[in-house]
Design a protein around this motif. Structure first.
Motif, PDB file in Angstrom:
ATOM      1  N   SER A 274      75.636  70.083  35.413  1.00  0.00           N
ATOM      2  CA  SER A 274      74.460  69.660  36.155  1.00  0.00           C
ATOM      3  C   SER A 274      74.657  69.726  37.651  1.00  0.00           C
ATOM      4  CB  SER A 274      74.099  68.222  35.781  1.00  0.00           C
ATOM      5  OG  SER A 274      73.910  68.089  34.412  1.00  0.00           O
ATOM      6  N   PHE A 275      75.884  69.937  38.118  1.00  0.00           N
ATOM      7  CA  PHE A 275      76.185  69.798  39.522  1.00  0.00           C
ATOM      8  C   PHE A 275      76.481  71.130  40.190  1.00  0.00           C
ATOM      9  CE2 PHE A 275      78.414  65.979  37.507  1.00  0.00           C
ATOM     10  CZ  PHE A 275      77.224  65.284  37.377  1.00  0.00           C
ATOM     11  N   ASP A 276      76.052  71.249  41.437  1.00  0.00           N
ATOM     12  CA  ASP A 276      76.389  72.423  42.226  1.00  0.00           C
ATOM     13  C   ASP A 276      77.707  72.160  42.951  1.00  0.00           C
ATOM     14  OD1 ASP A 276      76.571  74.610  43.803  1.00  0.00           O
ATOM     15  OD2 ASP A 276      74.724  74.266  44.931  1.00  0.00           O
ATOM     16  N   LEU A 277      78.789  72.587  42.346  1.00  0.00           N
ATOM     17  CA  LEU A 277      80.123  72.327  42.882  1.00  0.00           C
ATOM     18  C   LEU A 277      80.722  73.578  43.529  1.00  0.00           C
ATOM     19  CD1 LEU A 277      81.446  70.119  39.981  1.00  0.00           C
ATOM     20  CD2 LEU A 277      81.120  69.391  42.339  1.00  0.00           C
ATOM     21  N   SER A 278      79.863  74.426  44.070  1.00  0.00           N
ATOM     22  CA  SER A 278      80.352  75.664  44.676  1.00  0.00           C
ATOM     23  C   SER A 278      81.331  75.393  45.815  1.00  0.00           C
ATOM     24  CB  SER A 278      79.176  76.503  45.178  1.00  0.00           C
ATOM     25  OG  SER A 278      78.360  75.743  46.058  1.00  0.00           O
ATOM     26  N   CYS A 279      81.134  74.273  46.533  1.00  0.00           N
ATOM     27  CA  CYS A 279      82.036  73.955  47.645  1.00  0.00           C
ATOM     28  C   CYS A 279      83.434  73.595  47.167  1.00  0.00           C
ATOM     29  CB  CYS A 279      81.463  72.814  48.487  1.00  0.00           C
ATOM     30  SG  CYS A 279      81.274  71.265  47.583  1.00  0.00           S
ATOM     31  N   CYS A 280      83.552  73.168  45.900  1.00  0.00           N
ATOM     32  CA  CYS A 280      84.839  72.747  45.354  1.00  0.00           C
ATOM     33  C   CYS A 280      85.519  73.844  44.549  1.00  0.00           C
ATOM     34  CB  CYS A 280      84.662  71.517  44.465  1.00  0.00           C
ATOM     35  SG  CYS A 280      83.958  70.088  45.298  1.00  0.00           S
ATOM     36  N   ARG A 281      84.874  74.997  44.425  1.00  0.00           N
ATOM     37  CA  ARG A 281      85.461  76.088  43.654  1.00  0.00           C
ATOM     38  C   ARG A 281      86.632  76.703  44.413  1.00  0.00           C
ATOM     39  NH1 ARG A 281      83.747  74.211  39.108  1.00  0.00           N
ATOM     40  NH2 ARG A 281      81.498  74.376  38.782  1.00  0.00           N
ATOM     41  N   LYS A 282      87.285  77.613  43.760  1.00  0.00           N
ATOM     42  CA  LYS A 282      88.502  78.213  44.305  1.00  0.00           C
ATOM     43  C   LYS A 282      88.279  78.828  45.675  1.00  0.00           C
ATOM     44  CE  LYS A 282      92.322  81.151  42.805  1.00  0.00           C
ATOM     45  NZ  LYS A 282      92.846  82.003  41.711  1.00  0.00           N
ATOM     46  N   ASP A 283      87.114  79.468  45.876  1.00  0.00           N
ATOM     47  CA  ASP A 283      86.807  80.113  47.153  1.00  0.00           C
ATOM     48  C   ASP A 283      85.819  79.298  47.987  1.00  0.00           C
ATOM     49  OD1 ASP A 283      88.436  82.323  46.527  1.00  0.00           O
ATOM     50  OD2 ASP A 283      86.813  83.214  45.339  1.00  0.00           O
ATOM     51  N   GLY A 284      85.636  77.998  47.644  1.00  0.00           N
ATOM     52  CA  GLY A 284      84.700  77.155  48.367  1.00  0.00           C
ATOM     53  C   GLY A 284      85.276  76.627  49.669  1.00  0.00           C
ATOM     54  N   VAL A 285      84.411  75.951  50.424  1.00  0.00           N
ATOM     55  CA  VAL A 285      84.802  75.461  51.746  1.00  0.00           C
ATOM     56  C   VAL A 285      85.847  74.355  51.650  1.00  0.00           C
ATOM     57  CG1 VAL A 285      82.999  73.698  51.876  1.00  0.00           C
ATOM     58  CG2 VAL A 285      83.867  74.746  53.987  1.00  0.00           C
ATOM     59  N   LEU A 286      85.969  73.681  50.518  1.00  0.00           N
ATOM     60  CA  LEU A 286      86.936  72.594  50.385  1.00  0.00           C
ATOM     61  C   LEU A 286      88.371  73.076  50.610  1.00  0.00           C
ATOM     62  CD1 LEU A 286      86.857  69.540  49.690  1.00  0.00           C
ATOM     63  CD2 LEU A 286      87.422  70.166  47.342  1.00  0.00           C
ATOM     64  N   LYS A 287      88.618  74.341  50.376  1.00  0.00           N
ATOM     65  CA  LYS A 287      89.974  74.877  50.479  1.00  0.00           C
ATOM     66  C   LYS A 287      90.529  74.826  51.892  1.00  0.00           C
ATOM     67  CE  LYS A 287      88.730  79.731  51.269  1.00  0.00           C
ATOM     68  NZ  LYS A 287      88.858  81.110  50.779  1.00  0.00           N
ATOM     69  N   ILE A 288      89.665  74.699  52.899  1.00  0.00           N
ATOM     70  CA  ILE A 288      90.165  74.694  54.278  1.00  0.00           C
ATOM     71  C   ILE A 288      90.820  73.354  54.639  1.00  0.00           C
ATOM     72  CG2 ILE A 288      88.337  76.304  54.934  1.00  0.00           C
ATOM     73  CD1 ILE A 288      87.084  73.984  56.554  1.00  0.00           C
ATOM     74  N   PHE A 289      90.512  72.283  53.876  1.00  0.00           N
ATOM     75  CA  PHE A 289      91.044  70.951  54.202  1.00  0.00           C
ATOM     76  C   PHE A 289      92.402  70.748  53.524  1.00  0.00           C
ATOM     77  CE2 PHE A 289      86.427  70.634  54.532  1.00  0.00           C
ATOM     78  CZ  PHE A 289      86.291  70.119  55.821  1.00  0.00           C
ATOM     79  N   LYS A 290      93.404  71.430  54.017  1.00  0.00           N
ATOM     80  CA  LYS A 290      94.709  71.419  53.366  1.00  0.00           C
ATOM     81  C   LYS A 290      95.481  70.126  53.602  1.00  0.00           C
ATOM     82  CE  LYS A 290      95.104  76.440  53.426  1.00  0.00           C
ATOM     83  NZ  LYS A 290      95.911  77.625  53.827  1.00  0.00           N
ATOM     84  N   GLU A 291      95.035  69.288  54.556  1.00  0.00           N
ATOM     85  CA  GLU A 291      95.697  68.011  54.820  1.00  0.00           C
ATOM     86  C   GLU A 291      94.828  66.836  54.387  1.00  0.00           C
ATOM     87  OE1 GLU A 291      97.556  67.493  58.533  1.00  0.00           O
ATOM     88  OE2 GLU A 291      98.476  69.476  58.568  1.00  0.00           O
TER      89      GLU A 291
END
Length: 343
Positions: free
Chosen positions: A104-121
């Motif tokens: 039900s959720f749009d979790l594109s930001c949390c996918r492997k190539d999503g924007v979440l990957k930039i927050f490494k710390e």
């Protein structure tokens, strides 16, 4: 072109040290705002990825919401039938005082190539899921909130429910406080078991969701805390640093297994010990509310032993009525103990 005033304001902002800017970004913490800051300047673009706190308000995927709703309702109906066609291992004891799924959720930001990957710390992640109706409302619950702690499996869960929840009048607030104990009949007990199952399904779905996020984002090793809540403020899923390590180890083992399933709707719930308290009427003067048919449920896996009266507070939520109800009802002498099969 920028006006002179805008240029002066920009110059003042440029004088701030990096440490102060990072403090501001961490207070901001909303993913949409942080990603907007990435394009403000090269300096912002370089600093934002060092943010250690991120909040994501997850939007709905409209086309699959009906599918997810039917899944949760189907599981509830199936479990309820199996539960009530078989004897429930339940006994009453008087003690002395001492609905959503990932589709039900749009979790594109949390996918492997999503924007979440930039927050490494990143150390703290808070996901807020869209509300999908009122949990338990189809089963007579006017108020139903839960908080659950997980590792590789469920560790503990606390649920507060009521058939009626309303603000009390000034006369009721001034009335002397009382807590009248009563015994639940079979129908009322079955209803509260269904409330419990609804909350456990919601919690185990969020656990599965987090496992998917962790498996697609192995490059966030500093993550120490994850909270998954919902816009209705009905449920809170919490995982700490040690539990995240446990989950990652479990994910790695599952990925190495040739029999592992690539996708599941929710995590299995183990066999559980359940302790339940009930009051016909519960007054909550601090939050100015009254609950009728108030129910408190504490849950832990059978493998961890029975639920004991240790006199301390269990998991508490951020909502005032939830917190106050827990602290009052756990003092009630009369309780019910149940063992719930895994599902």
């Amino acid at each position: 072109m920028c006006s002179k005033e805008e240029e002066e304001e920009s110059a003042y902002f440029d004088c701030l040290p990096d440490a102060l800017l990072l403090l501001i970004f961490n207070k901001l913490h909303d993913l949409k705002s942080l990603t907007a800051c990435l394009s403000v300047s090269k300096r912002f673009n370089a600093l934002v990825p060092f943010n250690d706190t991120v909040f994501i308000s997850v939007p709905v995927l409209r086309q699959s919401s009906s599918v997810s709703s039917s899944f949760v309702n189907g599981v509830l109906r199936l479990f309820s039938l199996n539960l009530f066609l078989k004897p429930l291992r339940c006994f009453h004891r008087t003690t002395a005082p001492p609905k959503s799924t990932a589709r039900s959720f749009d979790l594109s930001c949390c996918r492997k190539d999503g924007v979440l990957k930039i927050f490494k710390e990143m150390k703290s992640l808070h996901l807020e899921l869209p509300g999908d109706g009122e949990l338990g409302s189809s089963y007579g619950a006017s108020f139903l909130q839960w908080k659950a702690g997980f590792g590789s499996n469920l560790k503990t869960c606390i649920i507060v429910g009521a058939k009626s929840f309303r603000k009390c009048s000034r006369e009721e607030e001034e009335r002397e406080e009382f807590m009248e104990e009563s015994v639940l009949n079979d129908d009322e007990l079955k209803l509260r078991v269904i409330w419990t199952i609804s909350c456990l399904i919601s919690a185990s779905t969020r656990h599965c969701l987090l496992k998917q996020i962790l498996s697609e984002n192995p490059n966030i090793p500093l993550l120490e805390r994850v909270v998954i809540s919902d816009s209705n403020k009905q449920g809170m899923f919490c995982v700490g640093k040690e539990e995240l390590v446990e989950m990652r180890n479990s994910i790695n083992l599952r990925q190495e297994s040739p029999l592992s399933s690539p996708s599941v709707e929710r995590s299995p719930v183990p066999e559980l010990n359940v302790k339940l308290w009930y009051l016909p009427v519960l007054e909550l003067p601090d939050s100015g509310s009254v609950m009728k048919g108030a129910t408190l449920v504490l849950i832990k896996p059978v493998a961890d032993g029975m639920i004991e009266d240790d006199g301390g507070d269990p998991l508490v939520g951020d909502e005032k009525p939830f917190r106050e109800a827990v602290r009052k009802m756990i003092k009630v002498k009369k309780s019910y103990l149940m063992t719930m099969s895994s599902f």
